[in-house]
Design a protein around this motif. Sequence first.
Motif, mmCIF file in Angstrom:
data_model
loop_
_atom_site.group_PDB
_atom_site.id
_atom_site.type_symbol
_atom_site.label_atom_id
_atom_site.label_comp_id
_atom_site.label_asym_id
_atom_site.label_seq_id
_atom_site.Cartn_x
_atom_site.Cartn_y
_atom_site.Cartn_z
ATOM 1 N N VAL A 196 -29.723 -40.013 -5.489
ATOM 2 C CA VAL A 196 -29.305 -38.736 -4.885
ATOM 3 C C VAL A 196 -28.270 -38.987 -3.802
ATOM 4 C CG1 VAL A 196 -30.061 -36.736 -3.560
ATOM 5 C CG2 VAL A 196 -31.501 -37.600 -5.419
ATOM 6 N N ALA A 197 -28.501 -40.000 -2.964
ATOM 7 C CA ALA A 197 -27.554 -40.329 -1.898
ATOM 8 C C ALA A 197 -26.204 -40.742 -2.478
ATOM 9 C CB ALA A 197 -28.118 -41.440 -1.015
ATOM 10 N N ALA A 198 -26.223 -41.488 -3.577
ATOM 11 C CA ALA A 198 -24.977 -41.915 -4.217
ATOM 12 C C ALA A 198 -24.223 -40.729 -4.790
ATOM 13 C CB ALA A 198 -25.269 -42.941 -5.305
ATOM 14 N N ALA A 199 -24.953 -39.764 -5.355
ATOM 15 C CA ALA A 199 -24.310 -38.565 -5.899
ATOM 16 C C ALA A 199 -23.632 -37.775 -4.794
ATOM 17 C CB ALA A 199 -25.344 -37.702 -6.619
ATOM 18 N N GLU A 200 -24.299 -37.639 -3.668
ATOM 19 C CA GLU A 200 -23.716 -36.930 -2.523
ATOM 20 C C GLU A 200 -22.520 -37.689 -1.976
ATOM 21 O OE1 GLU A 200 -27.928 -34.892 -1.017
ATOM 22 O OE2 GLU A 200 -27.191 -36.733 -0.076
ATOM 23 N N PHE A 201 -22.617 -39.015 -1.956
ATOM 24 C CA PHE A 201 -21.538 -39.878 -1.480
ATOM 25 C C PHE A 201 -20.295 -39.727 -2.356
ATOM 26 C CE2 PHE A 201 -19.537 -44.152 -1.810
ATOM 27 C CZ PHE A 201 -19.165 -44.340 -0.487
ATOM 28 N N CYS A 202 -20.487 -39.765 -3.670
ATOM 29 C CA CYS A 202 -19.361 -39.652 -4.599
ATOM 30 C C CYS A 202 -18.731 -38.261 -4.536
ATOM 31 C CB CYS A 202 -19.815 -39.960 -6.016
ATOM 32 S SG CYS A 202 -20.326 -41.675 -6.274
ATOM 33 N N LYS A 203 -19.564 -37.259 -4.423
ATOM 34 C CA LYS A 203 -19.050 -35.891 -4.346
ATOM 35 C C LYS A 203 -18.241 -35.693 -3.072
ATOM 36 C CE LYS A 203 -20.407 -31.156 -5.365
ATOM 37 N NZ LYS A 203 -21.542 -30.256 -5.713
ATOM 38 N N ALA A 204 -18.676 -36.319 -1.981
ATOM 39 C CA ALA A 204 -17.953 -36.224 -0.709
ATOM 40 C C ALA A 204 -16.568 -36.849 -0.811
ATOM 41 C CB ALA A 204 -18.759 -36.889 0.402
ATOM 42 N N LYS A 205 -16.420 -37.797 -1.712
ATOM 43 C CA LYS A 205 -15.116 -38.428 -1.932
ATOM 44 C C LYS A 205 -14.233 -37.610 -2.875
ATOM 45 C CE LYS A 205 -16.070 -43.263 -0.923
ATOM 46 N NZ LYS A 205 -14.962 -43.421 0.048
ATOM 47 N N GLY A 206 -14.793 -36.512 -3.372
ATOM 48 C CA GLY A 206 -14.028 -35.645 -4.261
ATOM 49 C C GLY A 206 -14.164 -35.956 -5.725
ATOM 50 N N ALA A 207 -15.025 -36.921 -6.056
ATOM 51 C CA ALA A 207 -15.226 -37.294 -7.460
ATOM 52 C C ALA A 207 -15.955 -36.179 -8.207
ATOM 53 C CB ALA A 207 -16.021 -38.591 -7.552
ATOM 54 N N THR A 208 -15.756 -36.130 -9.506
ATOM 55 C CA THR A 208 -16.502 -35.200 -10.353
ATOM 56 C C THR A 208 -17.831 -35.846 -10.708
ATOM 57 O OG1 THR A 208 -14.455 -34.330 -11.300
ATOM 58 C CG2 THR A 208 -16.485 -33.934 -12.534
ATOM 59 N N THR A 209 -18.935 -35.108 -10.537
ATOM 60 C CA THR A 209 -20.256 -35.695 -10.717
ATOM 61 C C THR A 209 -21.050 -34.995 -11.823
ATOM 62 O OG1 THR A 209 -21.069 -34.292 -8.913
ATOM 63 C CG2 THR A 209 -20.414 -36.544 -8.347
ATOM 64 N N ILE A 210 -21.741 -35.808 -12.612
ATOM 65 C CA ILE A 210 -22.593 -35.316 -13.703
ATOM 66 C C ILE A 210 -23.970 -35.937 -13.534
ATOM 67 C CG2 ILE A 210 -22.916 -35.170 -16.205
ATOM 68 C CD1 ILE A 210 -19.904 -35.799 -16.508
ATOM 69 N N GLY A 211 -25.010 -35.143 -13.622
ATOM 70 C CA GLY A 211 -26.363 -35.662 -13.484
ATOM 71 C C GLY A 211 -27.231 -35.344 -14.679
#
Length: 337
Positions: free
Chosen positions: A101-116
């Motif tokens: 979860v922390a990694a998903a939030e981290f990647c999203k904060a960098k502007g990356a597109t996230t899929i879970g």
Amino acid sequence: MLKFEHDTFLEYVGKEAVAKREEIEKVVDEISAKGYKNIFLIGSGGTIAMMYPFEYILKSNSTVEVHAEIAAELLVMNNRHLSKDSVCIFASVTGTTKETVAAAEFCKAKGATTIGFVAEPGTPLAEAVDYCISTGHEKHSFDTFFLHLQLLTFRFIHNNDEFPQYEQFAKEIALLPEGIVHALKTFDSRAEQFAIRHKDTGYHMLVGAGNLWGNTYSYAMCILEEMQWIRSKSIHAAEFFHGTLELVEDDTSVILFKGEDETRPLVDRVERFAEKITNELFIIDTKDYPLEGISEEFRKHFAVNLNWALTGRISVYLERERNHPLELRRYYRKMEY
């Protein structure tokens, strides 16, 4: 339950999982149309192991840049490839794995597109990502995740003009659960006999390669170690002869995961060696099981799904023979660490 619920498997994996095809394709098509630079496959424990087959598949079938990363390490390593142009893919059955979860939030904060990929919607991971693909329940979650990741991965490759067979592939994946069920019926007695023979075995070597390396790593760590408290070691077949071979004796349990991709000769080499030394060689070879309706060219990719299902039968019999529930833990999620 020891008796495999074939109808339940076909309902959840054969029907409900396959029904997500259109949703998954829509997600990939939107991202592909927007454009991206690379793909990150991210997880913790069993879910990073789940990602390794698809890292291999992408590397060996596509020019798309791919990185498989352990969530906790990604948070501290300052990976210079991760950017707003990255596509980051996560999985968690419960949707609550802290590091993921922390990694998903981290990647999203960098502007990356996230899929879970999650079992239950509304969980922390499901809420943290841009696109959530939910199984709707925890039953056969990993079997479903594997199928969904097959569709997602090969859709990305198809959209990169490298897999014109996608339509046929997607049609055949709908036939895969039925083929797996037939394989499980054939394998079941072998799984039971293995568990009976090895209920008191204190150490296992597990060897695999290619798109089965993730399953090898996962079975050793998540099943034998975490769920059964049995010492084990996962060894990549390409590395077996650089150290581990010296530990093989006539009573050493060596388990080989044989698939059908380009790395099969690496496992063959380990087999030739092990059969000369140990009396406890056990081979799970996906080639031994016909998958009706599946093209020969696609079998190597589906070895991941088949191998995972087969090893699951060993797990339930180990649970019975050792009187050790697969859910039992001493430390994991039981204490602060």
